[in-house]
Design an enzyme around this catalytic site. Structure first.
Site, short mmCIF file in Angstrom:
data_model
loop_
_atom_site.label_atom_id
_atom_site.label_comp_id
_atom_site.label_asym_id
_atom_site.label_seq_id
_atom_site.Cartn_x
_atom_site.Cartn_y
_atom_site.Cartn_z
N GLU A 157 69.11 35.15 -22.29
CA GLU A 157 70.42 35.69 -21.98
C GLU A 157 71.53 34.66 -22.12
OE1 GLU A 157 67.71 36.57 -20.46
OE2 GLU A 157 67.71 38.77 -20.60
N HIS A 206 65.32 44.31 -10.61
CA HIS A 206 65.89 45.34 -11.50
C HIS A 206 66.74 46.35 -10.72
CE1 HIS A 206 62.31 43.80 -13.59
NE2 HIS A 206 62.93 44.11 -14.71
#
Length: 451
Positions: free
Chosen positions: A186, A255
């Site tokens: 990322e 998540h």
């Protein structure tokens, strides 16, 4: 060797390049306690610019003579540095009034929402029903067709179409150059997007799960959010960062975040949190034309919810809240999935004789405080509902601003209802416990009415 190998069909070569900082950590600081002067001098000899210069000088003479020499380049660079220094020393001290200029884009078209497509606040009567995910996909497809500078990066967003169908079908239309599958890195691809945005393109980074945006926190906070300010507006940062999150379906602690409060704290970022398909498409359309970096946070539990979405192009400028439901007894401000919960709670409360006015801010940064204040002036009571953590959060900020600007309109204390201050658990029974439910909102409003 690498070039020869590649041209011979031997494939790519990974080169491990070592770099060295020859200067001290700061001006005036000596740093020869852990290294020697001889070591620094040896590394200076390895400077690639100096080595290139020596290589060019050692080349045999050519005919005709080149238009410029290495000395000409040296002189040009020296003159450029001298001119820049003279300009800086002769320039006036910046006016204090300009201290906050260029935090956001100065483009008046973006600031006012004056872009192609009408700015409409609520869906007209239509039989056209789309899911939240399909609505944002439609906006992205439309923008990519109109603007070749838009491209998407992320994990699984190419042929696969994204984990939540956020790019479904776009690879077949726009190809691999504009739908770029990335490795799981990322910080790397967010940094790449930052550089790409500075060159005039419009990158869209799809994180799949927004939790992993935090792996790129340094790039976002120290580079992306500050670039327009540091360049006095000479560089734009038209970058869209999107991803799913929110508590639900036992996605557990890695998540289930949304992080809107954290990123709304950072100047230079726009933070968008839609609650329904109509808003999702309109806000996405505006974000894809905005010259500021935008965090577009999509609650996973909303992705397959359905609602009316007009066929024609439209957009929703940032900083305009929606009055979801008018009422007279209490104002409830809610975000994202909590808007749906609060709507159900308002129905139950209406049956009990309590009239709720429900406000959906749509964007956290900028925040439409005026609409909230106008509502509180009508109802006299305020409850803020947010599934994120309470301390230093979105609800706290609204409460502080309403007390500051609308204290005289309050008939009771401001109340906050938010998720538990804990990581999100996996077990469904525990998960339900850490996030506000419809029954919790009903109870909180009833308690507030008794104050």
């Amino acid at each position: 060797e690498a070039i020869v190998r590649a041209r011979a069909g031997g494939g790519p070569t990974l080169r491990d390049c070592k770099t060295y900082r020859t200067r001290a950590h700061a001006e005036g600081m000596g740093d020869f306690t852990y290294r020697t002067r001889e070591e620094v001098a040896a590394w200076k000899e390895k400077c690639p610019i100096a080595r290139l210069r020596r290589s060019l000088v050692s080349l045999p003479a050519v005919e005709p003579e080149p238009a410029c020499t290495v000395e000409d380049i040296d002189n040009e660079v020296a003159a450029m540095i001298q001119d820049a220094r003279a300009f800086a020393e002769s320039s006036p001290v910046p006016s204090a009034e300009t201290a906050t200029d260029h935090v956001y884009s100065q483009n008046p078209a973006v600031a006012s929402g004056d872009r192609p497509g009408s700015a409409i606040e609520s869906p007209a009567a239509t039989d056209r029903i789309l899911t939240f995910a399909a609505a944002t996909l439609e906006a992205l497809d439309e923008a990519m067709a109109a603007d070749p500078a838009i491209f998407v990066m992320g994990e699984g967003i190419g042929v696969r179409g994204g984990n939540f169908t956020t790019t479904l079908g776009l690879y077949a239309k726009y190809g691999a150059e504009r739908l770029c599958d990335t490795p799981i890195c990322e910080r790397g691809f967010v940094g790449l997007a930052c550089g790409a945005a500075m060159t005039g393109t419009r990158p869209v980074v799809d994180f799949m799960f927004i939790d992993f945006i935090n792996d790129a926190f340094g790039e976002i906070v120290n580079q992306i959010a500050k670039m327009q300010y540091m360049s006095s507006g000479r560089l734009r940062m038209p970058l869209l960062l999107r991803g799913c999150g929110g508590v639900g379906h036992s996605a557990a602690t890695h998540h289930s975040g949304l992080y809107h409060s954290i990123y709304a704290h950072i100047p230079g970022l726009r933070v968008v949190v839609p609650s329904n398909p109509f808003d999702a498409r309109g806000l996405m359309a505006y974000a894809l034309r905005c010259d500021d970096p935008v965090l577009f946070l999509e609650h996973r539990e909303l992705m397959q919810t359905k609602g009316p979405v007009p066929q024609e192009h439209y957009q929703l400028p940032f900083g305009r809240a929606r009055v979801v439901r008018s009422g007279t007894d209490v104002t409830v401000v809610a975000l994202s999935l909590m808007v749906q919960h609060a709507s159900l709670a308002a129905e139950q409360l209406s049956a009990a004789g309590i009239s709720v006015e429900l406000i959906d801010p749509r964007t956290v940064s900028p925040l439409d405080l005026e609409t909230i204040l106008q509502s509180v002036a009508r109802t006299g009571r305020l409850l803020i509902v947010d599934e994120a953590f309470g301390p230093c959060g979105f609800a706290s900020e609204i409460a502080a601003q309403v007390v500051d600007a609308g204290f005289d309109d309050l008939d009771g204390p401001i109340k906050r209802l938010h998720g538990a201050f804990a990581p999100t658990p996996y077990a469904p029974s525990l998960e339900r416990r850490v996030v506000p439910q419809v029954s919790d909102i009903v109870r909180a409003v009833q308690d507030l009415m008794r104050e």
